[in-house]
Design a protein around this motif. Structure first.
Motif, mmCIF file in Angstrom:
data_model
loop_
_atom_site.group_PDB
_atom_site.id
_atom_site.type_symbol
_atom_site.label_atom_id
_atom_site.label_comp_id
_atom_site.label_asym_id
_atom_site.label_seq_id
_atom_site.Cartn_x
_atom_site.Cartn_y
_atom_site.Cartn_z
ATOM 1 N N PRO A 15 -2.682 -24.001 10.381
ATOM 2 C CA PRO A 15 -1.722 -24.615 9.440
ATOM 3 C C PRO A 15 -1.518 -23.830 8.146
ATOM 4 O O PRO A 15 -0.368 -23.588 7.752
ATOM 5 C CB PRO A 15 -2.338 -26.001 9.179
ATOM 6 C CG PRO A 15 -3.125 -26.298 10.399
ATOM 7 C CD PRO A 15 -3.700 -24.984 10.821
ATOM 8 N N THR A 25 -6.519 -32.625 17.216
ATOM 9 C CA THR A 25 -7.461 -31.701 17.844
ATOM 10 C C THR A 25 -8.858 -31.865 17.267
ATOM 11 O O THR A 25 -9.854 -31.842 17.995
ATOM 12 C CB THR A 25 -6.986 -30.253 17.636
ATOM 13 O OG1 THR A 25 -5.667 -30.106 18.167
ATOM 14 C CG2 THR A 25 -7.911 -29.270 18.342
ATOM 15 N N ALA A 26 -8.924 -32.049 15.948
ATOM 16 C CA ALA A 26 -10.229 -32.200 15.303
ATOM 17 C C ALA A 26 -10.870 -33.536 15.636
ATOM 18 O O ALA A 26 -12.088 -33.622 15.825
ATOM 19 C CB ALA A 26 -10.069 -32.060 13.785
ATOM 20 N N SER A 64 -7.601 -31.734 2.935
ATOM 21 C CA SER A 64 -6.905 -32.221 4.130
ATOM 22 C C SER A 64 -6.287 -33.596 3.889
ATOM 23 O O SER A 64 -5.123 -33.847 4.249
ATOM 24 C CB SER A 64 -7.874 -32.281 5.316
ATOM 25 O OG SER A 64 -8.388 -31.012 5.611
ATOM 26 N N TYR A 83 -7.322 -26.171 13.585
ATOM 27 C CA TYR A 83 -7.102 -27.076 12.456
ATOM 28 C C TYR A 83 -7.617 -26.542 11.121
ATOM 29 O O TYR A 83 -7.444 -27.204 10.099
ATOM 30 C CB TYR A 83 -7.705 -28.461 12.742
ATOM 31 C CG TYR A 83 -9.193 -28.521 12.940
ATOM 32 C CD1 TYR A 83 -10.057 -28.675 11.866
ATOM 33 C CD2 TYR A 83 -9.743 -28.464 14.212
ATOM 34 C CE1 TYR A 83 -11.424 -28.751 12.056
ATOM 35 C CE2 TYR A 83 -11.107 -28.539 14.416
ATOM 36 C CZ TYR A 83 -11.944 -28.690 13.338
ATOM 37 O OH TYR A 83 -13.297 -28.768 13.519
ATOM 38 N N THR A 84 -8.224 -25.357 11.099
ATOM 39 C CA THR A 84 -8.667 -24.795 9.821
ATOM 40 C C THR A 84 -7.868 -23.575 9.394
ATOM 41 O O THR A 84 -7.715 -23.320 8.194
ATOM 42 C CB THR A 84 -10.151 -24.400 9.882
ATOM 43 O OG1 THR A 84 -10.352 -23.452 10.939
ATOM 44 C CG2 THR A 84 -11.030 -25.614 10.107
ATOM 45 N N PHE A 86 0.459 -30.319 11.371
ATOM 46 C CA PHE A 86 -0.701 -30.950 10.746
ATOM 47 C C PHE A 86 -1.277 -32.040 11.646
ATOM 48 O O PHE A 86 -2.500 -32.130 11.823
ATOM 49 C CB PHE A 86 -0.300 -31.537 9.395
ATOM 50 C CG PHE A 86 -1.424 -32.217 8.662
ATOM 51 C CD1 PHE A 86 -2.317 -31.484 7.893
ATOM 52 C CD2 PHE A 86 -1.588 -33.595 8.738
ATOM 53 C CE1 PHE A 86 -3.359 -32.107 7.228
ATOM 54 C CE2 PHE A 86 -2.623 -34.227 8.063
ATOM 55 C CZ PHE A 86 -3.509 -33.475 7.307
ATOM 56 N N SER A 99 -3.168 -30.570 14.565
ATOM 57 C CA SER A 99 -4.470 -30.056 14.148
ATOM 58 C C SER A 99 -5.460 -31.191 13.894
ATOM 59 O O SER A 99 -6.637 -31.098 14.250
ATOM 60 C CB SER A 99 -4.320 -29.194 12.892
ATOM 61 O OG SER A 99 -3.828 -29.956 11.799
ATOM 62 N N VAL A 100 -4.978 -32.297 13.295
ATOM 63 C CA VAL A 100 -5.860 -33.443 13.052
ATOM 64 C C VAL A 100 -6.300 -34.079 14.364
ATOM 65 O O VAL A 100 -7.487 -34.409 14.543
ATOM 66 C CB VAL A 100 -5.151 -34.481 12.160
ATOM 67 C CG1 VAL A 100 -5.944 -35.771 12.102
ATOM 68 C CG2 VAL A 100 -4.977 -33.927 10.752
#
Length: 318
Positions: free
Chosen positions: A280, A255-256, A106, A276-277, A249, A252-253
């Motif tokens: 993407p 969100t994490a 990542s 996020y896993t 990206f 997703s980041v």
């Protein structure tokens, strides 16, 4: 002194307790995994086999596709195997490996996206100097630097998280070793150090994010100055896929990072983790196939070489 138990393995969460649904989930995620592998492998193969794509932008894209394969392979195969076998146990070493490699790929992908934005900045804002600035050696060093930065970032976080034993509940409400859930059962010293590492990494990420904003602002400013509509469209088409992948990206980041595991249900945690896993690596090759005509043409040529069209037999005249 109260009861004190050291964790040697973790119990991952399952989507359902019904055996039939477990197998169904495994088959569904297997299809998603195979689709992501096929899309990214086709992108890499098309770039390697077509000499017209041997340019810095596509060199970085092939590295990005490789990272997507690695990223989705960290979590999904283990979940598929666990669902088929009916077990949810993951060893302490396996958990450390998942966190290490997930952070490695990542962080490397983010550094690579920064390099890709600089490549588009030079190509559009300084086209006459592009061949001088973006030399093959510098592209290789940019890729190596991305991998080294990801390795350092991942080593610091993983080494800190697993330097002391875990205690408490070994249940992780996720289908893989997710960092927030692992930190809940870590020692207080580890949690405090991890907090400092996260703050330091956020500072560097904000610097990179500011660089990205400035780069794309300069890019779109230069594009608007191009007199012809065709020229503007061509310039936009070369950088829009990178921008779409970057936005995906960053979403997703965020969100994490911003999710609150305490206020969400286990099913919501699972769905958030999928964003996020899985999304993407699955969507990136689709974005490039739809938005980049050169990649689509290269894939078409590759398929024609592998599966040449059959010549129709001429009809016999009587």
């Amino acid at each position: 002194m109260g009861n004190f138990s050291i964790i040697t393995e973790f119990l991952l969460m399952e989507f359902s307790s019904l055996r039939e649904l477990q197998v169904l989930h495994a088959l569904l995620f297997l299809l998603i995994y195979l689709a992501a592998l096929m899309g990214n492998l086709l992108t890499i193969a098309a770039i390697i086999t077509d000499p017209q794509l041997h340019y810095p932008m596509y060199f970085f894209l092939s590295n990005l596709s490789l990272l997507d394969i690695y990223t989705i392979s960290v979590t999904l195969p283990k979940f598929i195997v666990n669902s088929l076998s009916g077990t949810q146990l993951l060893s302490l070493l396996g958990c450390a490996a998942q966190i290490f490699f997930f952070l490695l790929f990542s962080a490397t992908e983010f550094a690579l996206l920064v390099a890709m934005s600089y490549d588009r900045f030079v190509a559009i804002c300084h086209p006459l100097h592009y061949g001088i600035i973006m030399t093959p050696a510098r592209c290789v060093w940019a890729a190596v630097g991305s991998w080294l930065s990801g390795l350092i970032y991942s080593s610091l976080h993983t080494g800190n998280m697993f330097r002391l034993p875990f205690s408490g509940s070994n249940v992780i409400h996720q289908f893989f070793c997710d960092i927030p859930h692992v930190l809940k059962v870590s020692a207080s010293d580890v949690f405090n150090t991890e907090f400092l590492l996260i703050v330091a990494s956020l500072c560097s990420l904000l610097f990179c994010f500011a660089f990205l904003i400035v780069s794309y602002a300069r890019i779109f400013s230069s594009v608007l100055k191009i007199p012809s509509v065709e020229g503007r469209y061509k310039a936009i088409s070369t950088c829009s896929p990178q921008l779409m992948i970057l936005i995906l990206f960053l979403i997703s980041v965020m969100t994490a990072v911003l999710k609150d595991t305490s206020d969400t249900s286990p099913i919501q945690n699972l769905l958030i983790a999928m964003i996020y896993t899985i999304i993407p690596p699955l969507m990136n090759p689709i974005i490039y196939s739809l938005r980049n005509q050169n990649v689509t043409t290269a894939m078409d040529k590759m398929f024609r070489r592998i599966f040449p069209p059959r010549n129709k037999c001429p009809s016999l005249k009587t």
